[in-house]
Scaffold this motif. Structure first.
Motif, PDB file in Angstrom:
ATOM      1  N   MET A 116     -73.979  22.978  14.257  1.00  0.00           N
ATOM      2  CA  MET A 116     -74.177  22.123  15.425  1.00  0.00           C
ATOM      3  C   MET A 116     -75.019  20.900  15.067  1.00  0.00           C
ATOM      4  O   MET A 116     -74.746  19.778  15.526  1.00  0.00           O
ATOM      5  CB  MET A 116     -74.842  22.915  16.545  1.00  0.00           C
ATOM      6  N   PHE A 117     -76.030  21.101  14.237  1.00  0.00           N
ATOM      7  CA  PHE A 117     -76.905  19.990  13.851  1.00  0.00           C
ATOM      8  C   PHE A 117     -76.161  18.972  12.997  1.00  0.00           C
ATOM      9  O   PHE A 117     -76.258  17.762  13.230  1.00  0.00           O
ATOM     10  CB  PHE A 117     -78.122  20.538  13.094  1.00  0.00           C
ATOM     11  N   HIS A 118     -75.416  19.454  12.003  1.00  0.00           N
ATOM     12  CA  HIS A 118     -74.748  18.551  11.058  1.00  0.00           C
ATOM     13  C   HIS A 118     -73.422  18.021  11.589  1.00  0.00           C
ATOM     14  O   HIS A 118     -73.021  16.905  11.227  1.00  0.00           O
ATOM     15  CB  HIS A 118     -74.523  19.262   9.724  1.00  0.00           C
ATOM     16  N   THR A 119     -72.739  18.799  12.416  1.00  0.00           N
ATOM     17  CA  THR A 119     -71.450  18.370  12.974  1.00  0.00           C
ATOM     18  C   THR A 119     -71.471  18.637  14.478  1.00  0.00           C
ATOM     19  O   THR A 119     -70.855  19.581  14.956  1.00  0.00           O
ATOM     20  CB  THR A 119     -70.276  19.120  12.306  1.00  0.00           C
ATOM     21  N   PRO A 120     -72.164  17.800  15.228  1.00  0.00           N
ATOM     22  CA  PRO A 120     -72.375  18.082  16.660  1.00  0.00           C
ATOM     23  C   PRO A 120     -71.098  18.100  17.490  1.00  0.00           C
ATOM     24  O   PRO A 120     -71.107  18.622  18.607  1.00  0.00           O
ATOM     25  CB  PRO A 120     -73.323  16.965  17.098  1.00  0.00           C
ATOM     26  N   HIS A 121     -69.991  17.561  16.954  1.00  0.00           N
ATOM     27  CA  HIS A 121     -68.747  17.623  17.717  1.00  0.00           C
ATOM     28  C   HIS A 121     -68.261  19.065  17.878  1.00  0.00           C
ATOM     29  O   HIS A 121     -67.342  19.326  18.665  1.00  0.00           O
ATOM     30  CB  HIS A 121     -67.656  16.772  17.049  1.00  0.00           C
ATOM     31  N   LEU A 122     -68.904  20.015  17.178  1.00  0.00           N
ATOM     32  CA  LEU A 122     -68.595  21.435  17.363  1.00  0.00           C
ATOM     33  C   LEU A 122     -68.656  21.825  18.835  1.00  0.00           C
ATOM     34  O   LEU A 122     -67.916  22.705  19.287  1.00  0.00           O
ATOM     35  CB  LEU A 122     -69.597  22.274  16.562  1.00  0.00           C
ATOM     36  N   LEU A 123     -69.541  21.176  19.608  1.00  0.00           N
ATOM     37  CA  LEU A 123     -69.753  21.536  21.001  1.00  0.00           C
ATOM     38  C   LEU A 123     -68.673  21.009  21.934  1.00  0.00           C
ATOM     39  O   LEU A 123     -68.501  21.539  23.038  1.00  0.00           O
ATOM     40  CB  LEU A 123     -71.105  21.003  21.479  1.00  0.00           C
ATOM     41  N   THR A 124     -67.956  19.989  21.530  1.00  0.00           N
ATOM     42  CA  THR A 124     -67.079  19.295  22.472  1.00  0.00           C
ATOM     43  C   THR A 124     -65.651  19.090  21.985  1.00  0.00           C
ATOM     44  O   THR A 124     -64.756  18.844  22.797  1.00  0.00           O
ATOM     45  CB  THR A 124     -67.656  17.903  22.802  1.00  0.00           C
TER      46      THR A 124
END
Length: 474
Positions: free
Chosen positions: A285-293
């Motif tokens: 989530m920190f390195h690839t925040p698009h994981l959330l959306t």
């Protein structure tokens, strides 16, 4: 020049504990007055019904813990920067401490606040505390963040983890306390409606309860490897809600499990892997925040998922009335207890994303509304892992057959009987509670006939595999 007697504002967020708390310990060590504060800002206001209700329970118990240490919890509502600026003006504080958050919205908020307060000559310091390892300290040999779990586990399993600091016996208080909101007036449980009374008996909030749960788990950890996937057994740790709100620190859990390992307990490595799986989610989530959306793997953007959350199949899934007992039992457990067994989560998620061909974001958002242990990183990675669009996923092999899963992990049907009332001559109290927990608008009662499957399992599997092959060749 710093005023050594000016108060420190200790801004609590998802770290509602006194022990294993680097920021609080640092504040207490200064000898200066400490003003604990929680701010109900836009990020907290956006929580779903169940986690918001659970937050309210946690805040109430945490305030009592602070009072026993000679302190109190100041509550403010609104924009976090404005709330902090007002507290600084009210108290003469020159310093603000907080524990780091790692989701993109919190990082953006904290960066903005740090810059604004620094311009006003207010010292701001963030501390570790929510994770075992800060995301920027774990990398591959080429300096890149890990994208696959097992290599990350190998990289960190032998690392030293700092020993958790003990809770301060006393917290220096200011000469004058600022005004606080009344927690009851926040009405954090209003969206739970009648469900709150059903879930409440299954919830024991607070740091002391978290440690009780941990010690209870350590008594049975030797069976963890064999029992953790069994739906009918008490084989999991039940620590997820406490870790989510920070009512227990991960370092406390890590060291307690390590101590159990030194006494010869089995199952400890398997559980430590799960703690690092949580870390993996946060690092991603920190390195690839698009994981959330978004789909973590962009090649899944063209996959023909249903994106209509009002589709009748989705509504049947939400209501726990798909006609597939292993799926429905998991959802009903969630409505009654606020939690869902991890194996059930995988079954439930696979059915929605594969058999019903529905986008993982619909399921993720529903879990975020209904789970008291909602965790942004774990929720997003879990759904994407099952759907196939996420890291470390092999979608072709993860179309779970709910019937096979039921036979393997609930061989005597105890889990199903615990949560599904229809068809039983004498339904259990837990199964009946489902009808009292769900919205009245669903118009359900124990006399309702259990539904036929909304989709044939073989047909759903074939459709999903065809779509998968089409994605690969399209």
């Amino acid at each position: 020049m710093e005023n050594t007697q000016s108060p420190i504002i200790m801004w609590f967020r998802r770290d509602l504990r006194l022990s294993d708390h680097p920021a609080l310990s640092a504040a207490v060590r200064t000898g200066r007055p400490v003003i604990p504060v929680f701010i109900l800002d836009d990020l907290a206001e956006a929580l779903g019904a169940a986690p918001k209700w659970r937050l309210g329970l946690g805040l109430k118990v945490f305030a009592q813990s602070l009072e026993r240490a000679g302190s109190r919890l100041i509550l403010r509502r609104g924009d976090a920067l404005t709330a902090l600026q007002n507290l600084i003006a009210d108290t003469g504080a020159t310093t603000v401490y907080w524990s780091r958050a790692y989701d993109p919205d919190a990082i953006s908020r904290d960066t903005r606040i740090k810059a604004a307060l620094t311009r006003e000559d207010v010292e701001t310091t963030s501390f570790e505390g929510h994770l075992l390892f800060e995301p920027w300290t774990v990398a591959t040999k080429t300096g890149q963040p890990f994208r696959v779990f097992t290599p990350m586990w190998r990289a960190v399993q032998g690392r030293d983890v700092a020993a958790p600091e003990v809770a301060p016996s006393a917290i220096p208080a200011p000469q004058h306390w600022p005004v606080s909101d009344d927690l009851a007036e926040w009405k954090l449980g209003v969206a739970m409606n009648r469900g709150a009374a059903i879930v409440a008996p299954y919830v024991q909030p607070g740091e002391s309860a978290a440690f009780d749960a941990m010690h209870g788990f350590l008594d049975r950890i030797s069976g963890y490897s064999a029992d953790r996937d069994r739906l009918d057994l008490d084989g999991t740790s039940d620590l997820s809600e406490y870790l989510s709100l920070g009512e227990i620190g991960p370092r406390s859990v890590w060291h307690a499990v390590q101590r159990a390992a030194m006494t010869g307990a089995q199952g400890t490595e398997a559980y430590l892997r799960q703690l690092v799986w949580r870390e993996f989610a946060y690092h991603l989530m920190f390195h690839t925040p698009h994981l959330l959306t978004e789909n973590w793997k962009p090649e899944w953007d063209a996959f023909p998922w249903n994106t209509d959350a009002s589709h009748p199949d989705v509504v049947a899934w939400q209501q726990g009335r798909t006609g597939i007992p292993a799926v429905d039992a998991g959802l009903r457990q969630m409505y009654v207890t606020g939690r869902m067994h991890n194996r059930a989560r995988m079954i439930v998620a696979s059915y929605l994303t594969k058999h019903l061909m529905t986008h993982w974001k619909i399921g993720m958002d529903w879990f975020a509304e209904c789970l008291i242990d909602r965790d942004p990183a774990a929720n997003a990675m879990g759904w994407q892992w099952v759907a196939g669009s996420g890291p470390d996923a092999a979608p072709f092999f993860r179309i779970f057959n709910p019937l096979t899963q039921q036979e393997k992990f609930d061989p005597d049907g105890a889990y199903l009987n615990r949560w599904i009332a229809e068809g039983q001559a004498a339904p259990s109290a837990t199964a009946l509670s489902y009808f009292d927990a769900v919205p009245r608008s669903w118009a359900l009662d124990p006399a309702s006939v259990y539904p036929e499957p909304v989709v044939n399992l073989a047909t759903g599997r074939t459709r999903a595999l065809a779509a998968y092959e089409g994605r690969k060749t399209g």
